[in-house]
Design a protein around this motif. Sequence first.
Motif, PDB file in Angstrom:
ATOM      1  N   ASP A   7       8.383  -3.342  -2.745  1.00 15.63           N
ATOM      2  CA  ASP A   7       8.339  -1.897  -2.554  1.00 15.63           C
ATOM      3  C   ASP A   7       8.126  -1.177  -3.886  1.00 15.63           C
ATOM      4  O   ASP A   7       7.355  -0.211  -3.966  1.00 15.63           O
ATOM      5  CB  ASP A   7       9.622  -1.407  -1.878  1.00 15.63           C
ATOM      6  CG  ASP A   7       9.496   0.010  -1.376  1.00 15.63           C
ATOM      7  OD1 ASP A   7       8.445   0.347  -0.791  1.00 15.63           O
ATOM      8  OD2 ASP A   7      10.452   0.793  -1.565  1.00 15.63           O
ATOM      9  N   TYR A  10       4.480  -1.557  -4.696  1.00 15.76           N
ATOM     10  CA  TYR A  10       3.639  -0.727  -3.826  1.00 15.76           C
ATOM     11  C   TYR A  10       3.630   0.727  -4.265  1.00 15.76           C
ATOM     12  O   TYR A  10       2.609   1.398  -4.212  1.00 15.76           O
ATOM     13  CB  TYR A  10       4.101  -0.794  -2.372  1.00 15.76           C
ATOM     14  CG  TYR A  10       4.114  -2.178  -1.772  1.00 15.76           C
ATOM     15  CD1 TYR A  10       3.204  -3.155  -2.165  1.00 15.76           C
ATOM     16  CD2 TYR A  10       5.042  -2.519  -0.805  1.00 15.76           C
ATOM     17  CE1 TYR A  10       3.228  -4.419  -1.615  1.00 15.76           C
ATOM     18  CE2 TYR A  10       5.064  -3.782  -0.248  1.00 15.76           C
ATOM     19  CZ  TYR A  10       4.154  -4.730  -0.654  1.00 15.76           C
ATOM     20  OH  TYR A  10       4.181  -5.968  -0.108  1.00 15.76           O
ATOM     21  N   ARG A 144      -0.811  -8.140   1.616  1.00 14.31           N
ATOM     22  CA  ARG A 144       0.480  -7.467   1.764  1.00 14.31           C
ATOM     23  C   ARG A 144       0.474  -6.105   1.086  1.00 14.31           C
ATOM     24  O   ARG A 144       1.027  -5.147   1.597  1.00 14.31           O
ATOM     25  CB  ARG A 144       1.605  -8.342   1.201  1.00 14.31           C
ATOM     26  CG  ARG A 144       1.868  -9.554   2.081  1.00 14.31           C
ATOM     27  CD  ARG A 144       3.003 -10.367   1.577  1.00 14.31           C
ATOM     28  NE  ARG A 144       4.257  -9.724   1.968  1.00 14.31           N
ATOM     29  CZ  ARG A 144       5.440 -10.253   1.744  1.00 14.31           C
ATOM     30  NH1 ARG A 144       5.538 -11.413   1.133  1.00 14.31           N
ATOM     31  NH2 ARG A 144       6.530  -9.620   2.104  1.00 14.31           N
ATOM     32  N   VAL A 147      -1.510  -3.673   3.417  1.00 13.20           N
ATOM     33  CA  VAL A 147      -0.738  -3.285   4.595  1.00 13.20           C
ATOM     34  C   VAL A 147       0.400  -2.359   4.204  1.00 13.20           C
ATOM     35  O   VAL A 147       0.612  -1.310   4.823  1.00 13.20           O
ATOM     36  CB  VAL A 147      -0.207  -4.543   5.329  1.00 13.20           C
ATOM     37  CG1 VAL A 147       0.792  -4.174   6.399  1.00 13.20           C
ATOM     38  CG2 VAL A 147      -1.365  -5.334   5.919  1.00 13.20           C
ATOM     39  N   ALA A 148       1.150  -2.725   3.172  1.00 11.63           N
ATOM     40  CA  ALA A 148       2.296  -1.906   2.764  1.00 11.63           C
ATOM     41  C   ALA A 148       1.854  -0.548   2.241  1.00 11.63           C
ATOM     42  O   ALA A 148       2.487   0.470   2.523  1.00 11.63           O
ATOM     43  CB  ALA A 148       3.109  -2.639   1.703  1.00 11.63           C
ATOM     44  N   ARG A 150      -0.885   1.134   3.029  1.00 12.94           N
ATOM     45  CA  ARG A 150      -1.322   1.939   4.171  1.00 12.94           C
ATOM     46  C   ARG A 150      -0.130   2.411   4.995  1.00 12.94           C
ATOM     47  O   ARG A 150      -0.091   3.543   5.468  1.00 12.94           O
ATOM     48  CB  ARG A 150      -2.309   1.156   5.022  1.00 12.94           C
ATOM     49  CG  ARG A 150      -3.648   1.027   4.322  1.00 12.94           C
ATOM     50  CD  ARG A 150      -4.673   0.321   5.165  1.00 12.94           C
ATOM     51  NE  ARG A 150      -5.927   0.264   4.436  1.00 12.94           N
ATOM     52  CZ  ARG A 150      -6.696  -0.790   4.361  1.00 12.94           C
ATOM     53  NH1 ARG A 150      -6.356  -1.893   5.004  1.00 12.94           N
ATOM     54  NH2 ARG A 150      -7.816  -0.757   3.672  1.00 12.94           N
ATOM     55  N   TYR A 151       0.862   1.527   5.199  1.00 16.94           N
ATOM     56  CA  TYR A 151       2.079   1.908   5.919  1.00 16.94           C
ATOM     57  C   TYR A 151       2.791   3.032   5.187  1.00 16.94           C
ATOM     58  O   TYR A 151       3.217   4.011   5.786  1.00 16.94           O
ATOM     59  CB  TYR A 151       3.008   0.698   6.066  1.00 16.94           C
ATOM     60  CG  TYR A 151       4.354   1.059   6.641  1.00 16.94           C
ATOM     61  CD1 TYR A 151       4.525   1.240   8.002  1.00 16.94           C
ATOM     62  CD2 TYR A 151       5.455   1.246   5.802  1.00 16.94           C
ATOM     63  CE1 TYR A 151       5.759   1.589   8.525  1.00 16.94           C
ATOM     64  CE2 TYR A 151       6.686   1.593   6.312  1.00 16.94           C
ATOM     65  CZ  TYR A 151       6.832   1.759   7.678  1.00 16.94           C
ATOM     66  OH  TYR A 151       8.054   2.112   8.177  1.00 16.94           O
ATOM     67  N   ARG A 152       2.908   2.898   3.874  1.00 15.71           N
ATOM     68  CA  ARG A 152       3.588   3.922   3.071  1.00 15.71           C
ATOM     69  C   ARG A 152       2.841   5.256   3.153  1.00 15.71           C
ATOM     70  O   ARG A 152       3.449   6.308   3.301  1.00 15.71           O
ATOM     71  CB  ARG A 152       3.676   3.462   1.616  1.00 15.71           C
ATOM     72  CG  ARG A 152       4.495   4.362   0.724  1.00 15.71           C
ATOM     73  CD  ARG A 152       4.642   3.741  -0.665  1.00 15.71           C
ATOM     74  NE  ARG A 152       5.572   4.428  -1.510  1.00 15.71           N
ATOM     75  CZ  ARG A 152       5.374   5.614  -2.068  1.00 15.71           C
ATOM     76  NH1 ARG A 152       4.281   6.266  -1.822  1.00 15.71           N
ATOM     77  NH2 ARG A 152       6.284   6.151  -2.853  1.00 15.71           N
ATOM     78  N   LYS A 154       0.921   6.297   5.591  1.00 16.62           N
ATOM     79  CA  LYS A 154       1.131   6.803   6.944  1.00 16.62           C
ATOM     80  C   LYS A 154       2.524   7.400   7.074  1.00 16.62           C
ATOM     81  O   LYS A 154       2.710   8.467   7.653  1.00 16.62           O
ATOM     82  CB  LYS A 154       0.943   5.673   7.952  1.00 16.62           C
ATOM     83  CG  LYS A 154       0.804   6.149   9.392  1.00 16.62           C
ATOM     84  CD  LYS A 154       0.625   4.985  10.349  1.00 16.62           C
ATOM     85  CE  LYS A 154      -0.731   4.364  10.160  1.00 16.62           C
ATOM     86  NZ  LYS A 154      -1.013   3.308  11.152  1.00 16.62           N
ATOM     87  N   HIS A 155       3.517   6.718   6.514  1.00 15.09           N
ATOM     88  CA  HIS A 155       4.907   7.198   6.542  1.00 15.09           C
ATOM     89  C   HIS A 155       5.038   8.531   5.797  1.00 15.09           C
ATOM     90  O   HIS A 155       5.679   9.461   6.280  1.00 15.09           O
ATOM     91  CB  HIS A 155       5.833   6.146   5.935  1.00 15.09           C
ATOM     92  CG  HIS A 155       7.269   6.549   5.889  1.00 15.09           C
ATOM     93  ND1 HIS A 155       8.053   6.589   7.017  1.00 15.09           N
ATOM     94  CD2 HIS A 155       8.045   6.946   4.855  1.00 15.09           C
ATOM     95  CE1 HIS A 155       9.268   7.000   6.666  1.00 15.09           C
ATOM     96  NE2 HIS A 155       9.282   7.217   5.366  1.00 15.09           N
TER      97      HIS A 155
END
Length: 173
Positions: A7, A10, A144, A147-148, A150-152, A154-155
């Motif tokens: 994290d 990222y 990884r 993905v992380a 893009r997730y972050r 989006k979050h």
Amino acid sequence: MDEQMLDAIYKKLKQKVYIKGSDIFYKGGPVEKMVFIVSGKLESIGADGNIAPLAEGDVCGEELLTWYLEHTSVTREGGRIQFPGSRSLSTRTVTCLTNVEAFALHAADLEEVTTLFSQFLRNPRGQGAIKYELPYWRKMPVTRCQVAWRYRQKHLKRASITNNLSANHTARR
């Protein structure tokens, strides 16, 4: 690596686009970042003239991490001691054959992460993973990271929308 360390990495990644024909690294130049390739094609020309293709999922600039681990130490109080010497110099030229999308982890950010997680990075298992397993597992960290990240993103976008909606709702009252 544990989730906290990933994290932290990222959060430091910067999305970059490199233009066809540009050099990301050049022989004898300082290595000031690690680059995780998301899309595009590059070529790495070593000091010995060998050419290696690089593409989606590959990493370049990983010698920066090795340099930090070999040239720094952490005191008991958590302070950082850097041994004399310049940063790692590139032994290769990395040129973009197409436009390249990538994530970059700059030297200062890498230094911060290595300081925070020096205990893991300094143990023999962590050192072995960095020195010996990295060439075999290059695609996994890039995937990884993608993905992380893009997730972050989006979050963060959802949180921003939620904050805007609640602020609008409060303003109407």
